[in-house]
Design a protein around this motif. Structure first.
Motif, PDB file in Angstrom:
ATOM      1  N   ALA A   2     -48.373 -20.638   4.012  1.00 47.32           N
ATOM      2  CA  ALA A   2     -48.583 -20.203   5.395  1.00 47.32           C
ATOM      3  C   ALA A   2     -47.260 -20.084   6.144  1.00 47.32           C
ATOM      4  O   ALA A   2     -47.045 -19.112   6.873  1.00 47.32           O
ATOM      5  CB  ALA A   2     -49.521 -21.158   6.116  1.00 47.32           C
ATOM      6  N   GLN A   3     -46.365 -21.072   5.955  1.00 48.63           N
ATOM      7  CA  GLN A   3     -45.067 -21.000   6.627  1.00 48.63           C
ATOM      8  C   GLN A   3     -44.256 -19.813   6.120  1.00 48.63           C
ATOM      9  O   GLN A   3     -43.616 -19.119   6.903  1.00 48.63           O
ATOM     10  CB  GLN A   3     -44.263 -22.285   6.416  1.00 48.63           C
ATOM     11  CG  GLN A   3     -44.698 -23.432   7.290  1.00 48.63           C
ATOM     12  CD  GLN A   3     -43.759 -24.609   7.148  1.00 48.63           C
ATOM     13  OE1 GLN A   3     -43.365 -24.984   6.054  1.00 48.63           O
ATOM     14  NE2 GLN A   3     -43.402 -25.202   8.270  1.00 48.63           N
ATOM     15  N   LEU A   4     -44.281 -19.574   4.828  1.00 45.16           N
ATOM     16  CA  LEU A   4     -43.534 -18.449   4.263  1.00 45.16           C
ATOM     17  C   LEU A   4     -44.029 -17.123   4.821  1.00 45.16           C
ATOM     18  O   LEU A   4     -43.232 -16.224   5.095  1.00 45.16           O
ATOM     19  CB  LEU A   4     -43.664 -18.427   2.743  1.00 45.16           C
ATOM     20  CG  LEU A   4     -42.700 -19.260   1.943  1.00 45.16           C
ATOM     21  CD1 LEU A   4     -42.959 -19.086   0.456  1.00 45.16           C
ATOM     22  CD2 LEU A   4     -41.272 -18.943   2.271  1.00 45.16           C
ATOM     23  N   LEU A   5     -45.323 -16.991   4.981  1.00 38.07           N
ATOM     24  CA  LEU A   5     -45.885 -15.733   5.468  1.00 38.07           C
ATOM     25  C   LEU A   5     -45.412 -15.382   6.878  1.00 38.07           C
ATOM     26  O   LEU A   5     -45.410 -14.218   7.256  1.00 38.07           O
ATOM     27  CB  LEU A   5     -47.413 -15.776   5.419  1.00 38.07           C
ATOM     28  CG  LEU A   5     -48.012 -15.636   4.024  1.00 38.07           C
ATOM     29  CD1 LEU A   5     -49.506 -15.919   4.061  1.00 38.07           C
ATOM     30  CD2 LEU A   5     -47.726 -14.267   3.442  1.00 38.07           C
ATOM     31  N   GLU A  14     -50.560 -10.936  -1.196  1.00 37.21           N
ATOM     32  CA  GLU A  14     -51.079 -11.090  -2.557  1.00 37.21           C
ATOM     33  C   GLU A  14     -49.938 -11.291  -3.561  1.00 37.21           C
ATOM     34  O   GLU A  14     -49.997 -12.169  -4.421  1.00 37.21           O
ATOM     35  CB  GLU A  14     -51.911  -9.868  -2.943  1.00 37.21           C
ATOM     36  CG  GLU A  14     -52.467  -9.941  -4.342  1.00 37.21           C
ATOM     37  CD  GLU A  14     -53.228  -8.678  -4.729  1.00 37.21           C
ATOM     38  OE1 GLU A  14     -53.855  -8.723  -5.790  1.00 37.21           O
ATOM     39  OE2 GLU A  14     -53.195  -7.666  -3.990  1.00 37.21           O
ATOM     40  N   GLU A  15     -48.906 -10.471  -3.448  1.00 38.56           N
ATOM     41  CA  GLU A  15     -47.798 -10.573  -4.394  1.00 38.56           C
ATOM     42  C   GLU A  15     -47.017 -11.866  -4.194  1.00 38.56           C
ATOM     43  O   GLU A  15     -46.546 -12.467  -5.159  1.00 38.56           O
ATOM     44  CB  GLU A  15     -46.867  -9.361  -4.276  1.00 38.56           C
ATOM     45  CG  GLU A  15     -45.926  -9.210  -5.432  1.00 38.56           C
ATOM     46  CD  GLU A  15     -46.605  -9.142  -6.800  1.00 38.56           C
ATOM     47  OE1 GLU A  15     -46.071  -9.750  -7.753  1.00 38.56           O
ATOM     48  OE2 GLU A  15     -47.675  -8.508  -6.921  1.00 38.56           O
ATOM     49  N   LEU A  16     -46.893 -12.314  -2.952  1.00 39.40           N
ATOM     50  CA  LEU A  16     -46.249 -13.603  -2.702  1.00 39.40           C
ATOM     51  C   LEU A  16     -47.045 -14.718  -3.377  1.00 39.40           C
ATOM     52  O   LEU A  16     -46.478 -15.600  -4.023  1.00 39.40           O
ATOM     53  CB  LEU A  16     -46.114 -13.873  -1.202  1.00 39.40           C
ATOM     54  CG  LEU A  16     -45.467 -15.199  -0.821  1.00 39.40           C
ATOM     55  CD1 LEU A  16     -44.057 -15.325  -1.393  1.00 39.40           C
ATOM     56  CD2 LEU A  16     -45.444 -15.353   0.703  1.00 39.40           C
ATOM     57  N   ARG A  39     -36.756 -16.337  -3.843  1.00 38.53           N
ATOM     58  CA  ARG A  39     -37.813 -15.710  -4.634  1.00 38.53           C
ATOM     59  C   ARG A  39     -37.155 -14.834  -5.694  1.00 38.53           C
ATOM     60  O   ARG A  39     -36.212 -14.115  -5.405  1.00 38.53           O
ATOM     61  CB  ARG A  39     -38.728 -14.880  -3.737  1.00 38.53           C
ATOM     62  CG  ARG A  39     -39.845 -14.177  -4.456  1.00 38.53           C
ATOM     63  CD  ARG A  39     -40.849 -13.523  -3.496  1.00 38.53           C
ATOM     64  NE  ARG A  39     -40.281 -12.830  -2.366  1.00 38.53           N
ATOM     65  CZ  ARG A  39     -39.806 -11.582  -2.404  1.00 38.53           C
ATOM     66  NH1 ARG A  39     -39.784 -10.896  -3.519  1.00 38.53           N
ATOM     67  NH2 ARG A  39     -39.330 -11.023  -1.304  1.00 38.53           N
ATOM     68  N   TYR A  40     -37.647 -14.911  -6.924  1.00 41.69           N
ATOM     69  CA  TYR A  40     -37.068 -14.095  -7.992  1.00 41.69           C
ATOM     70  C   TYR A  40     -38.154 -13.522  -8.878  1.00 41.69           C
ATOM     71  O   TYR A  40     -39.319 -13.883  -8.778  1.00 41.69           O
ATOM     72  CB  TYR A  40     -36.069 -14.906  -8.822  1.00 41.69           C
ATOM     73  CG  TYR A  40     -36.681 -15.924  -9.747  1.00 41.69           C
ATOM     74  CD1 TYR A  40     -36.893 -15.632 -11.086  1.00 41.69           C
ATOM     75  CD2 TYR A  40     -37.049 -17.183  -9.277  1.00 41.69           C
ATOM     76  CE1 TYR A  40     -37.456 -16.573 -11.943  1.00 41.69           C
ATOM     77  CE2 TYR A  40     -37.610 -18.119 -10.132  1.00 41.69           C
ATOM     78  CZ  TYR A  40     -37.810 -17.806 -11.458  1.00 41.69           C
ATOM     79  OH  TYR A  40     -38.370 -18.729 -12.294  1.00 41.69           O
ATOM     80  N   ASN A  41     -37.745 -12.609  -9.728  1.00 47.83           N
ATOM     81  CA  ASN A  41     -38.617 -12.003 -10.708  1.00 47.83           C
ATOM     82  C   ASN A  41     -37.787 -11.724 -11.947  1.00 47.83           C
ATOM     83  O   ASN A  41     -36.611 -12.103 -11.987  1.00 47.83           O
ATOM     84  CB  ASN A  41     -39.231 -10.709 -10.163  1.00 47.83           C
ATOM     85  CG  ASN A  41     -40.676 -10.561 -10.584  1.00 47.83           C
ATOM     86  OD1 ASN A  41     -41.041 -10.876 -11.711  1.00 47.83           O
ATOM     87  ND2 ASN A  41     -41.498 -10.059  -9.676  1.00 47.83           N
TER      88      ASN A  41
END
Length: 137
Positions: A2-5, A14-16, A39-41
Motif C-alpha cells: 500500500a505504501q509503495l503504491l 498488478e505488475e508490482l 525494483r528489478y527484473n
C-alpha cells in the motif's frame, strides 16, 4: 504494498504485486516508515536489471540508496550473477550515482521526444570467471 503504491507510478498495481511475489522488490523502512525501494527484473531472462531505485526526499543524501544498491548487488552476486545492468535518463543526476558506485556506461537508447537513456553495467569479475570456467571459455 500500500505504501509503495502511493509513490510507484512506473508500474501497474498488478505488475508490482507480481514483482513483490517474485522477490524482486527490496523495501527499506525506518521503523514503519517507507524510506525507499529498489525494483528489478531480468534482462534477456538472465541478467538482473535494476528498474527502479527510489529514496523519498527526506531521506536522500544519507546513504540509503547506496545501502539498497549494495544489498541488491550482494544478493545478485550470491545468486551467481556475474553482471548487473541499469539505466537512467541523461538529464537525471542518477547517472553520477551509478558511476560513483562502479557502474560503467555500456550503451544508450534514444526514443522520440525523450532524453537519451544511458545504459550501465557492473561486472562481478570473480563470478564471471567461475562461469567461464564451467563452460570452458
Amino acid at each position: 504494498m500500500a505504501q509503495l503504491l502511493l509513490y510507484e507510478h512506473g508500474i501497474s498495481r498488478e505488475e508490482l504485486g507480481n514483482s513483490i511475489k517474485a522477490g524482486r522488490v527490496l523495501v527499506l523502512l525506518e521503523g514503519d516508515t517507507l524510506v525507499g525501494w529498489l525494483r528489478y527484473n531480468l534482462f534477456w531472462d538472465n541478467t538482473p536489471f535494476l528498474n527502479m531505485l527510489y529514496v523519498l526526499e527526506p531521506y536522500r543524501g544519507k546513504g540509503y540508496g547506496t545501502m539498497l544498491v549494495g544489498h541488491w548487488e550482494a544478493e545478485m552476486a550470491a545468486g551467481g550473477y556475474g553482471r548487473v545492468l541499469t539505466s537512467t535518463l541523461s538529464n537525471e543526476l542518477a547517472q553520477h550515482f551509478y558511476r560513483k558506485h562502479g557502474y560503467e556506461d555500456c550503451g544508450a537508447l534514444k526514443l522520440p521526444k525523450e532524453p537519451l537513456e544511458i545504459l550501465f553495467r557492473k561486472d562481478f569479475p570473480a563470478i564471471m570467471n567461475k562461469r567461464q570456467d564451467r563452460v570452458g571459455v
